[in-house]
Each structure stands twice: as C-alpha cells, then as structure tokens.
Scaffold this active site. Structure first.
Site, PDB file in Angstrom:
ATOM      1  CD  GLU A   1      -2.553   1.347   2.626  1.00  0.00           C
ATOM      2  OE1 GLU A   1      -3.567   2.062   2.674  1.00  0.00           O
ATOM      3  OE2 GLU A   1      -2.110   0.767   3.635  1.00  0.00           O
TER       4      GLU A   1
ATOM      5  CG  ASP B   1      -8.671  -0.036   4.379  1.00  0.00           C
ATOM      6  OD1 ASP B   1      -8.398  -0.680   5.404  1.00  0.00           O
ATOM      7  OD2 ASP B   1      -7.844   0.706   3.821  1.00  0.00           O
ATOM      8  CG  ASP B   2      -9.960   1.760   8.110  1.00  0.00           C
ATOM      9  OD1 ASP B   2     -10.059   1.326   9.272  1.00  0.00           O
ATOM     10  OD2 ASP B   2      -8.963   1.562   7.386  1.00  0.00           O
TER      11      ASP B   2
END
Length: 339
Positions: free
Chosen positions: A191, A269-270
């Site tokens: 990432e 993800d978030d």
C-alpha cells in the site's frame, strides 16, 4: 444484491460519527469534536499517517464490552444490506489495551455481535487479530501471547498500521508462533510500501493472502508469481483514493490486476472514513471502469475463493453468484432494467 465476501475490513474503521457521539456520551469520554457534521468534515486525508492520527484518537470512546458489541453489530447490519455473506474482520487489540480496555471486553463484545449477526443476518464472520507494525515485533509477540486464552475467538493474524519503515521481516518470529497455533496468516503490504514489502510478506511471513498489494503491479516478476500461485489480494479502491495511494479512481490498478489474472477482491478497509462500504466500492469501480455483470461476478467469486470459510460454504456462496448472474442475464434478455 450481488453476494460477496469482505476480507479487508477493520472493525474500528466502521465507527461512524453518529456512533462515536453516542459512545462518548454513554461513557463520559471527552472528545475535542462531538458534532456529527464537524466530525465528518475532518475525514479528508493526505496520507495513511494523517488518517491513523485521527482514527486512533477516535477510538478512545470504546471502553466497555457493550461498545464493542454496538460497533460490530452496526457493521453486521450494514454488511447484510451490502450483500455480504462472509466477513473476515480485522481488529486491533493493542490500541484498546493502550486505552486501558481489558481484552475480555474487546473479545466479549465483538464475538457476541458476530454470533448475533450470524443468527439475524445469516452472515458467516470471524475475527483476525492485527498487530500494529509501528509498535514493533516485541509488542506483537506480547499481544499474541495475551490473546491466546481467547484463541477460539479469532482465526488468524494480520499486520497493519504504518507500513514504511516496518518491513515484514521484523515480524517473522511472531508469525511463526501464530502459524504454530494453527492461525491463518495475512498482512498489509504494497500500500505505502513497494513490491519488496509484498515479497517480504510472502517469503518471511508466509502469508496466505496480501492485504492491499496494489503496488505489486510495479514489478512484473512479482505479478507473475502472484498470478501463478493465485495469492489473493484484498484491494480497497476508495481507500486507495482517500489516502492518495492513487491520485484518482480512474488511475487505480484494479483493471490491470484483473487483466493480469490476479486473484483480486474488492473491499472497504475503513468505510466510515473512506467513502463507503463494500457495495459502495463495487458500485464505484463498476461506474469508473464500465465493469459488466461478468466482471462483477468474477470479483465476487474471487472473494469467496480467497476467504477462509469451509469449502462447503464457499461452494454455496459461489452458486449464489451464479444464480445472480443468470438472473441478470435473463432480465437483460427480456429487456428489463436490472438492479
């Protein structure tokens, strides 16, 4: 709704502003901002670290078992609306321990919510304990040992938080311990960090699945390996845009990953911070890249191929994808607008 598995979801990252305000009031936790709209206005980031700084501060509102139950229960309800059949959910016990929360509270609330979610929504869900890589390997070792009395409550370990400067090799020992306990192995890599971080996760940590992994595309040799070994990659498109991994969704690597034959999946993800849940991510890539039903079904199949559920469950969910695709084709043939 297209059935999917969500394999890259941080339960702490589902803390919507409305729930944050509720928990702060319940526990009497002082927060610098407790207005929902003001909170949302803060959710603009220029890097992974800028997100983490805000994110970790917000987690101070999680204090007791009921808080963790409410957090996970809210996610399970939203996941059901998104078509999720299987969720493999990251959680960060080190954060909560640092905030003075006993592991019993964390595990008690999360597992109760997942059990209830299975009954109410039919979602199969398990927890993956993540190590905060910026705290180092000794702290990871300590939290794994502290969590082993709760071994029946989680199925694997992962590695998250700040990637740069904390390469996978540092955590080889704790991953070896986790493997000896029969835990599944995943790790964030590729990432912030480049292809070498992905290679390190494969070779030093022996992960079965790479979380993110988008920067693998910079290394043709690594891409060939990921394709040949069918290592799953849990891609989070809207997160990658929000954290400036890519400048815009139009420049995302996902189409190239699929064209290269990689086992790429789409995840959120978030989602409280990055613009949406897994269905929002699927809708975004569908719009941006013109993905048709076959490509969406491929992403869904990939997600079930990549999950850690029993084979019988995976086959059942794959059959649901086939039924969804057949129904869409039938509607199209009849000239009916599909939904």
């Amino acid at each position: 709704m297209l059935p999917v598995a969500e394999l890259h979801i941080h339960i702490e990252g589902t803390l919507e502003p409305e729930l944050l305000v509720k928990l702060a009031a319940r526990n009497g936790t002082w927060m610098p901002v407790l207005d929902v709209e003001e909170l949302r206005a803060q959710y603009t980031f220029d890097s992974l670290q800028s997100f983490l700084d805000l994110h970790y501060g917000n987690l101070r509102v999680l204090k007791i078992e009921q808080d963790f139950y409410d957090l996970a229960s809210t996610y399970m309800t939203r996941a059901a609306a998104a078509g999720v059949r299987r969720a493999e959910i990251f959680f960060d016990p080190q954060t909560h321990l640092a905030n003075g929360v006993p592991l019993e509270e964390v595990f008690g609330g999360l597992t109760a919510a997942l059990t209830e979610g299975a009954k109410e929504h039919g979602i199969s869900a398990d927890l993956i304990l993540c190590f905060l890589r910026d705290l180092g390997p000794e702290a990871a070792d300590a939290v794994l040992r502290a969590s082993l009395p709760f071994r029946d409550s989680f199925i694997g370990v992962g590695l998250d938080s700040t990637e740069l400067g904390h390469p996978p090799a540092l955590f080889a020992g704790v991953y070896q311990m986790a493997a000896a306990e029969g835990l599944r192995l995943v790790a964030h890599a590729g990432e912030e960090g480049g292809p070498d971080y992905v290679r390190g996760a494969l070779d030093q940590l022996h992960v079965e699945r790479v979380d993110h992994g988008v920067r693998s595309m910079e290394d043709p040799e690594l891409v060939a390996r990921l394709r040949d070994e069918q290592v799953a990659l849990t891609v989070c498109p809207l997160s990658n845009v929000a954290l400036r991994v890519v400048p815009a969704l139009s420049e995302h690597m996902l189409p190239g990953m699929l064209d290269a034959g990689l086992l790429a999946t789409v995840n959120s993800d978030d989602p409280a911070y990055f613009g949406g849940y897994v269905d929002d991510n699927m809708a975004a890539v569908q719009r941006e890249f013109g993905f048709g039903d076959e490509q969406l079904a491929r992403l869904a199949r990939n997600s079930f191929d990549a999950c850690f559920a029993p084979e019988a469950d995976k086959q059942r969910w794959q059959a649901e994808v086939d039924s969804w695709l057949a129904a869409r084709a039938a509607r199209a043939a009849a000239g009916i607008q599909a939904s």
